[in-house]
Design an enzyme around this catalytic site. Sequence first.
Site, PDB file in Angstrom:
ATOM      1  N   SER A  55       0.814  -1.216   0.000  1.00 20.68           N
ATOM      2  CA  SER A  55       0.000   0.000   0.000  1.00 20.68           C
ATOM      3  C   SER A  55       0.844   1.261   0.000  1.00 20.68           C
ATOM      4  O   SER A  55       0.317   2.345   0.158  1.00 20.68           O
ATOM      5  CB  SER A  55      -0.915  -0.005   1.216  1.00 20.68           C
ATOM      6  OG  SER A  55      -0.177  -0.252   2.381  1.00 20.68           O
ATOM      7  N   THR A 176      -1.342   3.108   4.547  1.00 19.12           N
ATOM      8  CA  THR A 176      -0.304   4.111   4.367  1.00 19.12           C
ATOM      9  C   THR A 176       0.707   4.060   5.513  1.00 19.12           C
ATOM     10  O   THR A 176       0.400   3.538   6.568  1.00 19.12           O
ATOM     11  CB  THR A 176      -1.003   5.497   4.309  1.00 19.12           C
ATOM     12  OG1 THR A 176      -0.122   6.419   3.747  1.00 19.12           O
ATOM     13  CG2 THR A 176      -1.407   5.992   5.643  1.00 19.12           C
ATOM     14  N   THR A 194       2.079   7.121   0.679  1.00 17.96           N
ATOM     15  CA  THR A 194       1.047   6.144   0.334  1.00 17.96           C
ATOM     16  C   THR A 194       0.903   5.986  -1.162  1.00 17.96           C
ATOM     17  O   THR A 194       1.297   6.882  -1.931  1.00 17.96           O
ATOM     18  CB  THR A 194      -0.316   6.585   0.919  1.00 17.96           C
ATOM     19  OG1 THR A 194      -1.252   5.527   0.795  1.00 17.96           O
ATOM     20  CG2 THR A 194      -0.866   7.809   0.196  1.00 17.96           C
ATOM     21  N   ARG A 204      -7.228  10.923  -8.159  1.00 15.68           N
ATOM     22  CA  ARG A 204      -7.665  10.995  -6.752  1.00 15.68           C
ATOM     23  C   ARG A 204      -6.448  11.127  -5.830  1.00 15.68           C
ATOM     24  O   ARG A 204      -5.468  10.402  -5.949  1.00 15.68           O
ATOM     25  CB  ARG A 204      -8.462   9.733  -6.401  1.00 15.68           C
ATOM     26  CG  ARG A 204      -8.948   9.647  -4.944  1.00 15.68           C
ATOM     27  CD  ARG A 204      -7.979   8.919  -4.047  1.00 15.68           C
ATOM     28  NE  ARG A 204      -8.512   8.730  -2.695  1.00 15.68           N
ATOM     29  CZ  ARG A 204      -7.785   8.336  -1.654  1.00 15.68           C
ATOM     30  NH1 ARG A 204      -6.500   8.090  -1.796  1.00 15.68           N
ATOM     31  NH2 ARG A 204      -8.333   8.200  -0.472  1.00 15.68           N
ATOM     32  N   THR A 227      -3.970   7.233   9.118  1.00 14.09           N
ATOM     33  CA  THR A 227      -4.036   6.209   8.090  1.00 14.09           C
ATOM     34  C   THR A 227      -5.474   5.745   7.984  1.00 14.09           C
ATOM     35  O   THR A 227      -6.267   5.934   8.911  1.00 14.09           O
ATOM     36  CB  THR A 227      -3.095   5.037   8.424  1.00 14.09           C
ATOM     37  OG1 THR A 227      -3.154   4.078   7.381  1.00 14.09           O
ATOM     38  CG2 THR A 227      -3.462   4.368   9.730  1.00 14.09           C
ATOM     39  N   GLY A 228      -5.800   5.141   6.861  1.00 14.41           N
ATOM     40  CA  GLY A 228      -7.156   4.641   6.699  1.00 14.41           C
ATOM     41  C   GLY A 228      -7.895   5.368   5.592  1.00 14.41           C
ATOM     42  O   GLY A 228      -7.285   5.861   4.650  1.00 14.41           O
TER      43      GLY A 228
HETATM   44  C1  SD4 Z   1      -5.493   7.626   1.461  1.00 18.71           C
HETATM   45  N1  SD4 Z   1      -5.155   7.489   3.847  1.00 18.71           N
HETATM   46  O1  SD4 Z   1      -5.022   7.840   0.342  1.00 18.71           O
HETATM   47  C2  SD4 Z   1      -4.546   7.313   2.562  1.00 18.71           C
HETATM   48  C3  SD4 Z   1      -3.933   6.017   2.395  1.00 18.71           C
HETATM   49  C4  SD4 Z   1      -4.817   4.965   2.290  1.00 18.71           C
HETATM   50  O2  SD4 Z   1      -6.249   3.672   3.506  1.00 18.71           O
HETATM   51  O3  SD4 Z   1      -4.906   4.408   1.255  1.00 18.71           O
HETATM   52  N2  SD4 Z   1      -5.431   4.655   3.388  1.00 18.71           N
HETATM   53  O4  SD4 Z   1      -6.685   7.636   1.713  1.00 18.71           O
END
Ligand code: SD4
Length: 320
Positions: A55, A176, A194, A204, A227-228
């Site tokens: 990721s 991330t 990330t 995006r 993260t998330g």
């Molecule tokens: C995002 N928070 O791009 C970052 C990384 C991710 O699940 O993929 N988080 O949304």
Amino acid sequence: MSAFMASATPILLSTWSFGLRGHAAAWPVLEAGGHAVDAVVDACTAIEADPEVDSVGFGGLPDRDGHVTLDACVMRSPASCGSVCCLRQHLHAARIARDIMDSTPHVMLVGEAADAYADAVGEPREDLLSPAAAKAWESWKRDGTDVDQIRDAGRPVDRGGGQLFDGERRWAGHDTIGTLALDAMGVLAGACSTSGSPWKLPGRVGDSPIVGHGLYVDPDIGAVTATGSGELVMGVCGAMLGVEEMRRGAEPTEALLAVLERIKSSYDLEEKHQVGLIALHRDGRIGSAALRDGFKVGITTVDGDEILDPEHVLFPGESE
Ligand code: SD4
């Protein structure tokens, strides 16, 4: 200007257990009296190059069109932060963000122009799509055609090993690396890197490279990274909100809970949504919290490495 402490005990704190792989690269520098900003960039650089972490960097999953795009930011203070979004040809997004921070009058570069900047500062071009990620994309194209990644991405569960999804969800999710450091001079820094969410709409960008959303550092107060599900963090300026809560006196974990409560009251949350947050106060206190089970925190101090469960989970015990 900040009143740095004369000395401090170095700490490295990262999202997810795979953060410790980055700490292995960064800790010797920090322990030897090096700078927090070098440590956080070194930690992210190691994770970006690790194909087993699916990721971040090489090994990250591509967008709908099959392109891996990388985002990162680095921060020492409001006056010292840098960010890069949608790199397609360069792996070391955190290092490039740091270069933007240190060597340009700007905070953020995006897209093709960011790749051109990376060329200009001597970053090597690399193919970001790993064979495993290419295979996963082919299989997503075959089976998942119109899957909306925001609604249908699975929730990450950290069982160690660098991969946060398994079984049928193996390729369904994303996450991330966010690393916070306090160095022996009492200086804070943070970095966040990330590949964003898999199968995302081209272009995006989530919270991770946006100062104040995926990462915020105030040298007089502390640092927070997230993260998330980036879209949940972006709507509440999550990392800055956490630092502001610490500014008004909240304990680090209490500050992070305030962020999660704001997310809870701002969105119709679903079981698959996850946000994990870590905080490092400038006095060395740490905090961690997550919406749901499955999040882990990696910490390295003079006492060694440890993988911790978050101090608080807002909705504990819900099924994975
Ligand atoms: C995002 N928070 O791009 C970052 C990384 C991710 O699940 O993929 N988080 O949304």
